[in-house]
Design a protein around this motif. Structure first.
Motif, PDB file in Angstrom:
ATOM      1  N   GLY A  46      39.874  51.681  46.294  1.00  0.00           N
ATOM      2  CA  GLY A  46      38.761  51.980  47.477  1.00  0.00           C
ATOM      3  C   GLY A  46      38.657  50.493  48.214  1.00  0.00           C
ATOM      4  O   GLY A  46      37.806  50.409  49.005  1.00  0.00           O
ATOM      5  N   ARG A  47      39.497  49.757  48.053  1.00  0.00           N
ATOM      6  CA  ARG A  47      39.547  48.412  48.782  1.00  0.00           C
ATOM      7  C   ARG A  47      40.099  48.250  50.136  1.00  0.00           C
ATOM      8  O   ARG A  47      41.168  49.345  50.234  1.00  0.00           O
ATOM      9  CB  ARG A  47      40.599  47.527  47.948  1.00  0.00           C
ATOM     10  CG  ARG A  47      39.924  47.405  46.400  1.00  0.00           C
ATOM     11  CD  ARG A  47      41.094  46.445  45.543  1.00  0.00           C
ATOM     12  NE  ARG A  47      40.700  45.983  44.434  1.00  0.00           N
ATOM     13  CZ  ARG A  47      41.451  45.643  43.463  1.00  0.00           C
ATOM     14  NH1 ARG A  47      42.600  45.373  43.630  1.00  0.00           N
ATOM     15  NH2 ARG A  47      40.807  45.128  42.562  1.00  0.00           N
ATOM     16  N   ASN A  48      39.605  47.821  51.018  1.00  0.00           N
ATOM     17  CA  ASN A  48      40.221  47.913  52.471  1.00  0.00           C
ATOM     18  C   ASN A  48      40.543  46.746  52.999  1.00  0.00           C
ATOM     19  O   ASN A  48      40.731  46.379  54.377  1.00  0.00           O
ATOM     20  CB  ASN A  48      39.109  48.512  53.301  1.00  0.00           C
ATOM     21  CG  ASN A  48      38.008  47.698  53.825  1.00  0.00           C
ATOM     22  OD1 ASN A  48      37.697  46.640  53.027  1.00  0.00           O
ATOM     23  ND2 ASN A  48      37.140  47.944  54.515  1.00  0.00           N
ATOM     24  N   TRP A  49      40.999  45.659  52.292  1.00  0.00           N
ATOM     25  CA  TRP A  49      41.372  44.469  52.630  1.00  0.00           C
ATOM     26  C   TRP A  49      42.031  43.580  51.668  1.00  0.00           C
ATOM     27  O   TRP A  49      42.105  43.851  50.441  1.00  0.00           O
ATOM     28  CB  TRP A  49      40.293  43.409  53.186  1.00  0.00           C
ATOM     29  CG  TRP A  49      39.065  43.100  52.287  1.00  0.00           C
ATOM     30  CD1 TRP A  49      38.184  43.953  51.740  1.00  0.00           C
ATOM     31  CD2 TRP A  49      38.982  41.842  51.313  1.00  0.00           C
ATOM     32  NE1 TRP A  49      37.207  43.245  51.047  1.00  0.00           N
ATOM     33  CE2 TRP A  49      38.028  42.220  50.502  1.00  0.00           C
ATOM     34  CE3 TRP A  49      39.893  40.889  51.271  1.00  0.00           C
ATOM     35  CZ2 TRP A  49      37.599  41.041  49.806  1.00  0.00           C
ATOM     36  CZ3 TRP A  49      39.488  39.727  50.532  1.00  0.00           C
ATOM     37  CH2 TRP A  49      38.332  39.805  49.577  1.00  0.00           C
ATOM     38  N   ASN A  50      42.805  42.477  52.002  1.00  0.00           N
ATOM     39  CA  ASN A  50      43.534  41.764  50.901  1.00  0.00           C
ATOM     40  C   ASN A  50      43.711  40.331  51.696  1.00  0.00           C
ATOM     41  O   ASN A  50      43.442  40.130  52.649  1.00  0.00           O
ATOM     42  CB  ASN A  50      44.980  42.177  50.600  1.00  0.00           C
ATOM     43  CG  ASN A  50      45.451  41.504  49.486  1.00  0.00           C
ATOM     44  OD1 ASN A  50      44.844  41.052  48.504  1.00  0.00           O
ATOM     45  ND2 ASN A  50      46.813  41.997  49.122  1.00  0.00           N
ATOM     46  N   MET A  51      44.174  39.559  50.794  1.00  0.00           N
ATOM     47  CA  MET A  51      44.476  38.073  51.163  1.00  0.00           C
ATOM     48  C   MET A  51      45.756  37.541  50.504  1.00  0.00           C
ATOM     49  O   MET A  51      45.792  37.810  49.468  1.00  0.00           O
ATOM     50  CB  MET A  51      43.305  37.187  50.617  1.00  0.00           C
ATOM     51  CG  MET A  51      41.848  37.266  51.465  1.00  0.00           C
ATOM     52  SD  MET A  51      40.852  35.840  50.749  1.00  0.00           S
ATOM     53  CE  MET A  51      39.969  35.959  51.846  1.00  0.00           C
ATOM     54  N   THR A  52      46.464  36.866  51.084  1.00  0.00           N
ATOM     55  CA  THR A  52      47.647  36.382  50.841  1.00  0.00           C
ATOM     56  C   THR A  52      47.948  35.138  51.470  1.00  0.00           C
ATOM     57  O   THR A  52      47.546  34.860  52.475  1.00  0.00           O
ATOM     58  CB  THR A  52      48.967  37.434  50.867  1.00  0.00           C
ATOM     59  OG1 THR A  52      49.272  37.680  52.253  1.00  0.00           O
ATOM     60  CG2 THR A  52      48.799  38.630  50.127  1.00  0.00           C
ATOM     61  N   GLY A  53      48.778  34.203  51.095  1.00  0.00           N
ATOM     62  CA  GLY A  53      49.198  33.054  51.753  1.00  0.00           C
ATOM     63  C   GLY A  53      48.254  32.019  51.364  1.00  0.00           C
ATOM     64  O   GLY A  53      48.044  31.284  52.388  1.00  0.00           O
ATOM     65  N   PHE A  54      47.746  31.686  50.035  1.00  0.00           N
ATOM     66  CA  PHE A  54      46.863  30.834  49.985  1.00  0.00           C
ATOM     67  C   PHE A  54      47.743  29.161  50.010  1.00  0.00           C
ATOM     68  O   PHE A  54      48.948  29.293  49.567  1.00  0.00           O
ATOM     69  CB  PHE A  54      46.377  30.728  48.518  1.00  0.00           C
ATOM     70  CG  PHE A  54      45.380  31.807  48.492  1.00  0.00           C
ATOM     71  CD1 PHE A  54      44.001  31.577  48.749  1.00  0.00           C
ATOM     72  CD2 PHE A  54      45.791  33.271  48.419  1.00  0.00           C
ATOM     73  CE1 PHE A  54      43.117  32.609  48.469  1.00  0.00           C
ATOM     74  CE2 PHE A  54      44.711  34.135  48.436  1.00  0.00           C
ATOM     75  CZ  PHE A  54      43.249  33.982  48.423  1.00  0.00           C
ATOM     76  N   GLY A  55      46.988  28.236  50.613  1.00  0.00           N
ATOM     77  CA  GLY A  55      47.669  26.975  50.496  1.00  0.00           C
ATOM     78  C   GLY A  55      47.503  26.157  49.364  1.00  0.00           C
ATOM     79  O   GLY A  55      46.422  26.267  48.828  1.00  0.00           O
ATOM     80  N   ASN A  56      48.290  25.339  48.854  1.00  0.00           N
ATOM     81  CA  ASN A  56      48.084  24.362  47.898  1.00  0.00           C
ATOM     82  C   ASN A  56      47.466  25.176  46.442  1.00  0.00           C
ATOM     83  O   ASN A  56      46.794  24.669  45.939  1.00  0.00           O
ATOM     84  CB  ASN A  56      46.849  23.528  47.945  1.00  0.00           C
ATOM     85  CG  ASN A  56      46.856  22.056  47.410  1.00  0.00           C
ATOM     86  OD1 ASN A  56      47.986  21.713  46.449  1.00  0.00           O
ATOM     87  ND2 ASN A  56      45.875  21.533  46.783  1.00  0.00           N
ATOM     88  N   ALA A  57      48.200  26.358  46.573  1.00  0.00           N
ATOM     89  CA  ALA A  57      47.851  27.231  45.031  1.00  0.00           C
ATOM     90  C   ALA A  57      48.825  27.340  44.074  1.00  0.00           C
ATOM     91  O   ALA A  57      48.644  28.004  43.210  1.00  0.00           O
ATOM     92  CB  ALA A  57      47.753  28.734  45.746  1.00  0.00           C
ATOM     93  N   SER A  58      49.656  26.408  43.955  1.00  0.00           N
ATOM     94  CA  SER A  58      50.951  26.544  43.207  1.00  0.00           C
ATOM     95  C   SER A  58      50.370  26.107  41.685  1.00  0.00           C
ATOM     96  O   SER A  58      49.629  25.069  41.473  1.00  0.00           O
ATOM     97  CB  SER A  58      51.844  25.417  43.518  1.00  0.00           C
ATOM     98  OG  SER A  58      52.971  25.552  42.364  1.00  0.00           O
TER      99      SER A  58
END
Length: 91
Positions: A46-58
């Protein structure tokens, strides 16, 4: 329970706030760059969005993914006109 709707900026701010509360990130003083949410067709959960490509997340990827998934479970991305990013070239 119905999900609450939020605009792109509100979701980005909420994810950023929660990420900064992750113990390891706070302890290290890391500043993670949070991308804007990307809409997609509603998935099986039921999810309609996502996030990828975070900076400084290593090194924090698993903790960040857990935060994003929790926020995705709580909020829908609203595409209402008042929540859209302004078009810099006009309408």
């Amino acid at each position: 329970m119905a999900k609450r709707e939020r605009g792109r900026r509100a979701l980005q701010d909420e994810v950023s706030r929660r990420i900064q509360q992750i113990y390891e990130i706070g302890e290290d003083g890391a500043k993670v760059r949070v991308p804007a949410p990307v809409p997609h067709a509603r998935d099986a959960r039921g999810r309609n969005w996502n996030m990828t490509g975070f900076g400084n997340a290593s090194g924090y990827e698993a903790s960040i993914r857990a935060v994003v998934d929790k926020v995705r479970d709580e909020f829908d991305l609203s595409d209402a006109p008042e929540n859209r990013a302004p078009n810099p070239f006009g309408d």
